[in-house]
Scaffold this active site. Structure first.
Site, PDB file in Angstrom:
ATOM      1  CB  THR A  56      -0.900   0.060   1.251  1.00 26.26           C
ATOM      2  OG1 THR A  56      -0.067   0.192   2.409  1.00 26.26           O
ATOM      3  CG2 THR A  56      -1.776  -1.178   1.369  1.00 26.26           C
ATOM      4  CG  HIS A  93      -8.424  -5.858  -8.370  1.00 30.36           C
ATOM      5  ND1 HIS A  93      -8.618  -4.671  -9.031  1.00 30.36           N
ATOM      6  CD2 HIS A  93      -9.638  -6.453  -8.328  1.00 30.36           C
ATOM      7  CE1 HIS A  93      -9.884  -4.561  -9.374  1.00 30.36           C
ATOM      8  NE2 HIS A  93     -10.524  -5.626  -8.962  1.00 30.36           N
ATOM      9  CG  ASN A 145       0.373   1.841  20.568  1.00 36.54           C
ATOM     10  OD1 ASN A 145      -0.599   1.931  21.328  1.00 36.54           O
ATOM     11  ND2 ASN A 145       1.606   2.087  20.955  1.00 36.54           N
ATOM     12  CB  CYS A 178       5.888   4.476  19.971  1.00 33.22           C
ATOM     13  SG  CYS A 178       4.936   3.144  20.678  1.00 33.22           S
TER      14      CYS A 178
HETATM   15  C1  PCO Z   1       3.443   1.646  16.423  1.00 36.12           C
HETATM   16  N1  PCO Z   1       3.514   0.466  15.920  1.00 36.12           N
HETATM   17  C2  PCO Z   1       4.335  -0.559  16.055  1.00 36.12           C
HETATM   18  C3  PCO Z   1       4.004  -1.680  15.126  1.00 36.12           C
HETATM   19  C4  PCO Z   1       4.161  -3.019  15.700  1.00 36.12           C
HETATM   20  N2  PCO Z   1       5.523  -3.243  16.069  1.00 36.12           N
HETATM   21  C5  PCO Z   1       6.275  -4.265  15.613  1.00 36.12           C
HETATM   22  C6  PCO Z   1       7.705  -4.337  16.124  1.00 36.12           C
HETATM   23  C7  PCO Z   1       8.735  -3.760  15.134  1.00 36.12           C
HETATM   24  C8  PCO Z   1      10.135  -3.852  15.750  1.00 36.12           C
HETATM   25  O1  PCO Z   1      10.464  -5.189  16.036  1.00 36.12           O
HETATM   26  C9  PCO Z   1       8.469  -2.286  14.827  1.00 36.12           C
HETATM   27  C10 PCO Z   1       8.723  -4.541  13.844  1.00 36.12           C
HETATM   28  O2  PCO Z   1       7.770  -3.684  17.360  1.00 36.12           O
HETATM   29  O3  PCO Z   1       5.845  -5.090  14.857  1.00 36.12           O
HETATM   30  O4  PCO Z   1       5.257  -0.626  16.807  1.00 36.12           O
HETATM   31  C11 PCO Z   1       3.495   2.329  17.475  1.00 36.12           C
HETATM   32  S1  PCO Z   1       4.089   2.187  18.936  1.00 36.12           S
END
Ligand code: PCO
Length: 207
Positions: A56, A93, A145, A178
């Protein structure tokens, strides 16, 4: 012969399906930081399958195009619109849905999860899912998150996609992009790879 004792030739034979070709895996990424792992995911699957990739627009922010193996055809929304000019031309698609034996969306962002659950189809990825042939497997590996994951919308949307027959590869608890610690991190590419491969192999040689 015990499973561990399979020779290289046995393994190679297991990698081709009844039509005598490698399985065709359509990998797709949506807009989560976890898309930084998409190149790695493509490499895992490329070892045993023919791979095409769909990204995307938001996922492109995180994907290093140089990390995608050279034998993987990489599609974005640009190709969806540029490949169609007039009636009778191929519709990308639909072509990708016909080509694939299985689709895997990793990462599946909160936004794309909501769109799929609601039946929206406003980009190449969601058009493929909306036009999906439900006799073929479709896997998703969510990444978001922890607060998004725990939001009541997530459970509603997961229930809806479960009804569509979509298989969930659940997220894991760890440190997020984050700095928060909690559930919502995408499952490791190696686990996603193994889950899909095992299912395809069990379909190819039912006990
Ligand atoms: C955002 N989102 C994320 C996405 C989910 N996180 C992950 C892992 C990664 C590092 O190993 C980023 C791939 O933590 O899949 O973190 C906000 S906090």
């Amino acid at each position: 012969m015990a499973h561990e004792e399979l020779t290289t030739t046995d393994r190679e034979e297991k990698q081709v399906n009844s039509e005598g070709r490698k399985p065709r895996v359509l990998l797709a990424a949506s807009g989560s930081v976890a898309a930084i792992k998409f190149g790695n995911l493509c490499h895992c699957f490329s070892e045993w399958a023919e791979v095409r990739a769909v990204a995307t627009r938001s996922s492109l922010h995180f994907i290093d195009r140089g990390s995608i193996p050279s034998d993987v055809i990489f599609y974005t929304d640009n190709e969806e619109w540029s490949s169609w000019k007039k009636l009778g031309d191929d519709v990308l698609h639909i072509d990708l849905r016909r080509w694939a034996d299985v689709m895997v969306i990793a990462p599946l962002s909160a936004n794309t999860l909501a769109k799929i659950a609601g039946g929206l189809s406003d980009n190449l990825l969601t058009c493929i899912v909306r036009a999906w042939d439900n006799s073929k497997p479709l896997f998703v590996a969510p990444a978001m998150n922890t607060f998004m994951w725990n939001n009541p919308f997530t459970e509603r949307h997961l229930l809806s996609i479960d009804e569509l027959g979509i298989s969930l590869i659940p997220p894991v608890t760890k440190k997020l992009a984050c700095g928060d610690y909690g559930n919502g991190a995408m499952a490791e590419p190696s686990l996603i790879n193994t889950s899909v491969r095992l299912l395809l192999e069990s379909q190819a040689s039912p006990k």
